[in-house]
Design a protein around this motif. Sequence first.
Motif, PDB file in Angstrom:
ATOM      1  N   THR A  59      14.921   4.264   0.040  1.00 16.53           N
ATOM      2  CA  THR A  59      13.425   3.781  -0.570  1.00 16.53           C
ATOM      3  C   THR A  59      13.077   2.500  -1.201  1.00 16.53           C
ATOM      4  OG1 THR A  59      11.527   4.795  -0.843  1.00 16.53           O
ATOM      5  CG2 THR A  59      12.945   5.388  -2.388  1.00 16.53           C
ATOM      6  N   THR A 101      12.508  -6.615   4.851  1.00 15.16           N
ATOM      7  CA  THR A 101      12.517  -6.434   6.017  1.00 15.16           C
ATOM      8  C   THR A 101      12.991  -7.115   7.533  1.00 15.16           C
ATOM      9  OG1 THR A 101      10.997  -5.114   6.182  1.00 15.16           O
ATOM     10  CG2 THR A 101      10.975  -5.710   7.958  1.00 15.16           C
ATOM     11  N   GLU A 108      10.577  -2.333   6.873  1.00 23.12           N
ATOM     12  CA  GLU A 108       9.640  -2.303   6.676  1.00 23.12           C
ATOM     13  C   GLU A 108       7.992  -1.311   6.638  1.00 23.12           C
ATOM     14  OE1 GLU A 108       6.373  -3.174  10.604  1.00 23.12           O
ATOM     15  OE2 GLU A 108       8.492  -2.689  11.340  1.00 23.12           O
ATOM     16  N   PHE A 109       8.194  -0.438   6.961  1.00 24.79           N
ATOM     17  CA  PHE A 109       7.231   0.354   6.175  1.00 24.79           C
ATOM     18  C   PHE A 109       7.068   0.729   5.167  1.00 24.79           C
ATOM     19  CE2 PHE A 109       7.491   1.884  11.423  1.00 24.79           C
ATOM     20  CZ  PHE A 109       6.256   1.597  11.220  1.00 24.79           C
ATOM     21  N   ARG A 112       5.412  -2.281   3.485  1.00 28.17           N
ATOM     22  CA  ARG A 112       3.404  -2.462   4.147  1.00 28.17           C
ATOM     23  C   ARG A 112       3.089  -1.451   2.677  1.00 28.17           C
ATOM     24  NH1 ARG A 112       3.540  -1.806  10.478  1.00 28.17           N
ATOM     25  NH2 ARG A 112       1.305  -1.626   9.859  1.00 28.17           N
ATOM     26  N   GLU A 113       3.770  -0.438   2.911  1.00 30.26           N
ATOM     27  CA  GLU A 113       2.840   0.738   2.391  1.00 30.26           C
ATOM     28  C   GLU A 113       2.934   0.357   0.531  1.00 30.26           C
ATOM     29  OE1 GLU A 113       3.506   5.332   0.053  1.00 30.26           O
ATOM     30  OE2 GLU A 113       4.903   4.028   1.766  1.00 30.26           O
ATOM     31  N   ASP A 116      -0.167  -2.255   0.580  1.00 28.82           N
ATOM     32  CA  ASP A 116      -1.440  -1.466   0.643  1.00 28.82           C
ATOM     33  C   ASP A 116      -1.618  -0.960  -0.645  1.00 28.82           C
ATOM     34  OD1 ASP A 116      -2.476  -1.555   3.305  1.00 28.82           O
ATOM     35  OD2 ASP A 116      -1.745   0.899   3.671  1.00 28.82           O
ATOM     36  N   HIS A 125       7.361 -11.153   5.730  1.00 23.97           N
ATOM     37  CA  HIS A 125       7.810 -10.423   6.292  1.00 23.97           C
ATOM     38  C   HIS A 125       6.660 -10.324   7.564  1.00 23.97           C
ATOM     39  CE1 HIS A 125       6.332  -5.629   7.247  1.00 23.97           C
ATOM     40  NE2 HIS A 125       7.374  -5.621   5.805  1.00 23.97           N
ATOM     41  N   ASN A 127       5.206  -8.467   9.754  1.00 25.89           N
ATOM     42  CA  ASN A 127       3.942  -7.660  10.439  1.00 25.89           C
ATOM     43  C   ASN A 127       3.162  -6.548   8.925  1.00 25.89           C
ATOM     44  OD1 ASN A 127       2.144  -6.686  11.049  1.00 25.89           O
ATOM     45  ND2 ASN A 127       3.421  -4.424  11.607  1.00 25.89           N
ATOM     46  N   ARG A 130      -2.161  -4.023   7.050  1.00 22.62           N
ATOM     47  CA  ARG A 130      -1.721  -3.194   6.647  1.00 22.62           C
ATOM     48  C   ARG A 130      -1.215  -1.683   7.572  1.00 22.62           C
ATOM     49  NH1 ARG A 130      -7.822  -2.384   3.623  1.00 22.62           N
ATOM     50  NH2 ARG A 130      -7.450  -3.478   1.679  1.00 22.62           N
ATOM     51  N   LEU A 131      -1.026  -0.435   6.317  1.00 24.41           N
ATOM     52  CA  LEU A 131      -0.183   0.933   7.069  1.00 24.41           C
ATOM     53  C   LEU A 131      -1.302   1.671   7.112  1.00 24.41           C
ATOM     54  CD1 LEU A 131       2.396   2.039   8.310  1.00 24.41           C
ATOM     55  CD2 LEU A 131       2.661   2.016   6.248  1.00 24.41           C
ATOM     56  N   ILE A 132      -1.419   2.094   5.618  1.00 18.61           N
ATOM     57  CA  ILE A 132      -1.940   3.585   4.824  1.00 18.61           C
ATOM     58  C   ILE A 132      -3.487   3.917   4.864  1.00 18.61           C
ATOM     59  CG2 ILE A 132      -2.565   4.960   3.042  1.00 18.61           C
ATOM     60  CD1 ILE A 132       0.687   3.913   2.421  1.00 18.61           C
TER      61      ILE A 132
END
Length: 155
Positions: A59, A101, A108-109, A112-113, A116, A125, A127, A130-132
């Motif tokens: 992570t 990424t 990726e996620f 993005r988190e 956000d 990046h 993409n 926003r993710l969350i």
Amino acid sequence: MSLSPKAQPILEKLVERFGEKILWRQVRSERRAYIAIPREAVVECAVYVFNELGGRLSTISAVDVGGGFELLYHFTFDEANLVLTLRCTAPKTDPAVDSITPLMPGAEFIEREIMDLFGLVFRNHPNPERLILAESLPPDFHPLRKDWGEKVSRK
């Protein structure tokens, strides 16, 4: 404190390869090591740890440390029972770092988190959406920033 005999060669290879870029290193136990690097070296170091040393990206975590952000890239080495963390900082005046990424799609996620919640920018990046958080929230709404409460109380 020193790393286990299986983990020590991993750290030695990393130090040998990036010695001039390593700002500091710390071994916290026989299975935990931290390496501080400039943010400009994140992609190069992460790719080396992933491709050459066989680390698995677990992570990425971020912390608002007041004047900037600390990014921690946690890699695990199952056979060596090691967690190696690459650490860099980005100032609040320029909260950006290159994205890993494109080279490690599994990030990726996580990136993005962090975008956000902290407002960090991951350059290149693929993409950066926003993710969350809801799209209806203001673009400067980043609830894990230390100054978040100040921004809310002013509105």
